[in-house]
Design an enzyme around this catalytic site. Structure first.
Site, short mmCIF file in Angstrom:
data_model
loop_
_atom_site.label_atom_id
_atom_site.label_comp_id
_atom_site.label_asym_id
_atom_site.label_seq_id
_atom_site.Cartn_x
_atom_site.Cartn_y
_atom_site.Cartn_z
N ASP A 98 1.09 -1.39 0.13
CA ASP A 98 -0.07 -0.18 -0.09
C ASP A 98 0.91 1.54 -0.24
O ASP A 98 1.75 1.13 1.11
CB ASP A 98 -0.49 0.19 1.12
CG ASP A 98 -2.25 0.73 0.76
OD1 ASP A 98 -3.07 -0.35 1.83
OD2 ASP A 98 -2.26 1.59 0.32
N ASP A 201 -2.80 4.64 -1.91
CA ASP A 201 -4.11 5.23 -0.78
C ASP A 201 -4.05 6.52 -1.93
O ASP A 201 -3.19 7.72 -1.50
CB ASP A 201 -3.35 5.40 0.42
CG ASP A 201 -4.19 5.89 0.95
OD1 ASP A 201 -5.06 5.28 1.84
OD2 ASP A 201 -4.10 6.92 2.57
N GLU A 258 -7.13 4.17 -5.68
CA GLU A 258 -7.77 4.81 -5.10
C GLU A 258 -7.79 6.05 -5.23
O GLU A 258 -7.55 6.10 -5.01
CB GLU A 258 -7.42 4.24 -3.65
CG GLU A 258 -9.06 5.15 -2.90
CD GLU A 258 -8.97 5.78 -1.37
OE1 GLU A 258 -7.49 6.32 -0.92
OE2 GLU A 258 -9.48 4.78 -0.34
N HIS A 330 -11.59 -2.28 3.10
CA HIS A 330 -11.51 -2.24 4.65
C HIS A 330 -11.83 -0.83 4.88
O HIS A 330 -11.65 -0.96 6.18
CB HIS A 330 -10.02 -2.29 4.81
CG HIS A 330 -9.07 -0.86 3.81
ND1 HIS A 330 -9.35 -0.65 2.86
CD2 HIS A 330 -8.57 -0.55 4.78
CE1 HIS A 330 -8.45 0.48 2.66
NE2 HIS A 330 -8.05 0.58 3.38
N ASP A 331 -12.73 0.19 4.27
CA ASP A 331 -13.80 1.35 3.97
C ASP A 331 -14.50 1.25 4.30
O ASP A 331 -15.25 2.48 4.07
CB ASP A 331 -13.05 2.06 3.07
CG ASP A 331 -11.12 2.41 3.52
OD1 ASP A 331 -10.48 3.06 2.22
OD2 ASP A 331 -10.84 2.77 4.57
#
Ligand code: TEU
Ligand code: CA
Length: 557
Positions: A98, A201, A258, A330-331
């Site tokens: 990440d 990210d 993302e 995960h969000d």
């Protein structure tokens, strides 16, 4: 579209803290991941995205990095990570790390140096502004986790620093070429270590509208969402092209971003043949729940809304490149809890949702536990919530006048914690996640939703995902499934999601997104049924009787 090595792959996101504990401390770790690689290989996934395992105080569960070159002891050691890279390679799997470079942790060396000398070189790595006590802040943006984006620089009364996320996540100043060089150096260090690439990210946030300016308040708190600024921000692609040139392209690395709030017309520069990324996630369904009032305004997403959002993204990307198709991460809350109505979340329905997403054009991207149909958890009180964003949203709802019970009910529906409960490996104690005390309560439904039970059952959701993945790998169908155009069919028929995949073959994918059966007149007599989620398909010539939540992949030629 140029063909790439990753196009025919299937990707899987691991959120390490809740994946598998190996040493009994109740926290998932890298040796635990290594012990589960064969399970992932049996499922058939190829690309593994590891949410952050770098040194971190875990204020935002690892997205607040205090050392980009070290593994946090909670998760293991750099040697463990090297072993994971090697073990994955042995299984023809590819590891993504990440890349979190919109911000670092306030415990990072750079920020500590900036606090010691705000006017020094490290002060320029951040957005630090002189500030007279009592003066208004440089701008009135509200951060993603609620509250103002400015806080006093630790140790100072007359400086403030910017953080669009948690106050322990100071934004890095990308206008500073020295900072950018440090970021590129770190990226190349990891690529040289043998990872296949990165998930990137919150990268749209690296470009701010400068000088700082306020926008009309969008709530009584006098603040305005930081996303309002992003609507006007220009020039992010210059930074991203430079980063791609300095790093990813030198290694033929896979880079998936993302991206929220990006402008549709810029898509070719993001994921086109000359784009700065390989791929971006399609968040269109998730965006349907976004509201200027935060979670309080978050509406339920109907099957027709999901369908139209996804088809819009398919049309947007079709001549440009690949998006990654997800139902959760995960969000977000668990997809099966979000998109399948309460009381209808059978395995049949979960297979339908998974199949409809998986068979779209693009990169299928599963999230840990999705393959066994893990669901939202329960929140007896707000004290159970771990996530900083959840606490921010809860406080905002109380501020807006909701009762604690009303706010908690929304938290239960929307919290990222729903996706962060430990993976349910078995029906035994702690679901086989740990021999110790799990850092977060196991979802109470683990006895009937777990991998061990499903791997032994040919009609389980896990077996269905394995079969879907095998189909994508099948020589006969691969070209059509990977590159075939998506063409919606009967798009306006409510709670029916159906689409062609047109390549060397023509496939028709159908899902009856309701309990009630329906009759469907197919365009022609199918040649075969490639996959279904129910036995004994009721097909007479071109007349199809679809049962509740029935899913089918038909070959038309
Ligand atoms: O999320 C960025 C982000 O903007 C959205 O995920 C959303 O605003 C946020 O999750 C609040 O719901 C990335 C990571 O995926 C997330 O886990 C981190 O909290 C965030 O960046 C900060 O690094
Ligand atoms: Ca552990």
């Amino acid at each position: 579209m140029k063909k790439e090595w990753w196009h025919n792959k299937v990707a899987y996101q691991i959120w390490p803290k809740s994946f598998q504990d190996s040493n009994g401390d109740g926290i998932g770790d890298i040796p635990g991941i290594i012990s589960r690689l064969d399970d992932l290989r049996a499922l058939g996934v190829d690309i593994l995205w590891l949410s952050p395992v770098y040194c971190s105080p875990l204020a935002d569960e690892g997205y607040d990095i205090s050392d980009y070159y070290a593994v946090d002891p909670h998760f293991g050691t750099l040697e463990d990570l090297d072993r994971l890279i090697a073990e994955a390679k042995q299984r023809n799997m590819y590891l993504l790390m990440d890349l979190v470079v919109n911000h670092c942790s306030d415990e990072h060396y750079w920020f500590r140096q900036a606090c010691a000398d705000p006017e020094g070189p490290y002060g320029q790595f951040f957005y630090i502004e002189k500030h007279k006590p009592g003066d208004p802040m440089p701008c009135n943006w509200r951060g993603y986790f609620g509250g103002p984006v400015w806080d006093l620089l630790p140790g100072h009364e007359d400086y403030v620093y910017l953080h669009v996320f948690h106050k322990k996540q100071p934004d890095l100043n990308w206008e500073n070429p020295q900072l950018r060089r440090e970021v590129y150096k770190m990226i190349n260090w990891w690529l040289d270590r043998g990872i296949a690439g990165f998930r990137i990210d919150a990268i749209i946030n690296i470009k701010k509208v400068l000088p700082f300016r306020s926008y009309p308040a969008d709530r009584p708190d006098g603040l305005c969402s930081v996303q309002r600024m992003l609507e006007e921000a220009t020039g992010v692609l210059e930074f991203l092209d430079e980063m791609a040139e300095e790093t990813f392209r030198k290694h033929d690395a896979f880079a998936i971003a993302e991206l929220f709030d990006n402008k549709p017309e810029e898509l070719p520069r993001f994921i086109g043949d000359k784009g700065c990324f390989s791929c971006i996630f399609d968040f269109a369904p998730e965006m349907l729940s976004k509201s200027p009032d935060g979670w309080m305004g978050a509406k339920e997403v109907t099957p027709d809304q999901w369908k139209h959002a996804v088809f819009t993204s398919q049309r947007l990307a079709k001549d440009t490149g690949f998006m990654a198709n997800i139902i959760e991460n995960h969000d977000e809350p668990r997809g099966v809890s979000r998109y399948i109505p309460e009381g209808e979340r059978s395995e049949t329905a979960k297979k339908m949702l998974g199949g409809l997403s998986f068979m779209l054009r693009g990169l299928p991207f599963l999230y840990q536990g999705q393959e066994i149909g893990m669901e939202n958890t329960v929140f007896p009180t707000i004290d159970q919530a771990d996530d900083c964003n959840t606490h921010g949203e809860y406080a905002a709802m109380l501020e807006a006048g909701l009762t604690p019970e009303e706010a908690l009910a929304i938290v239960s529906r929307m919290s990222r914690d729903n996706a962060r409960t430990p993976v349910q490996w078995t029906g035994e104690k702690n679901a086989g996640f740990t021999t110790g005390t799990p850092w977060y309560p196991i979802n109470p439904n683990y006895r009937h939703i777990n991998l061990e039970e499903q791997r032994q059952r040919p009609d389980s959701l896990w077996s269905f995902y394995r079969d879907l993945i095998a189909l994508r790998r099948n020589e006969q169908w691969q070209e059509t499934i990977v590159y075939g155009a998506t063409e919606p069919w009967h798009e306006d028929e409510s709670r029916l999601m159906a689409y062609y995949r047109r390549g060397p073959h023509t496939l028709l994918v159908l899902g009856n997104w309701q309990q009630e059966p329906r009759e469907v007149q197919l365009p022609s007599v199918p040649q075969s049924i490639l996959l279904s989620n129910l036995p004994d398909t009721q097909l007479e010539g071109a007349s199809l009787h679809l049962r509740g939540y029935e899913f089918l992949i038909l070959t038309l030629n």
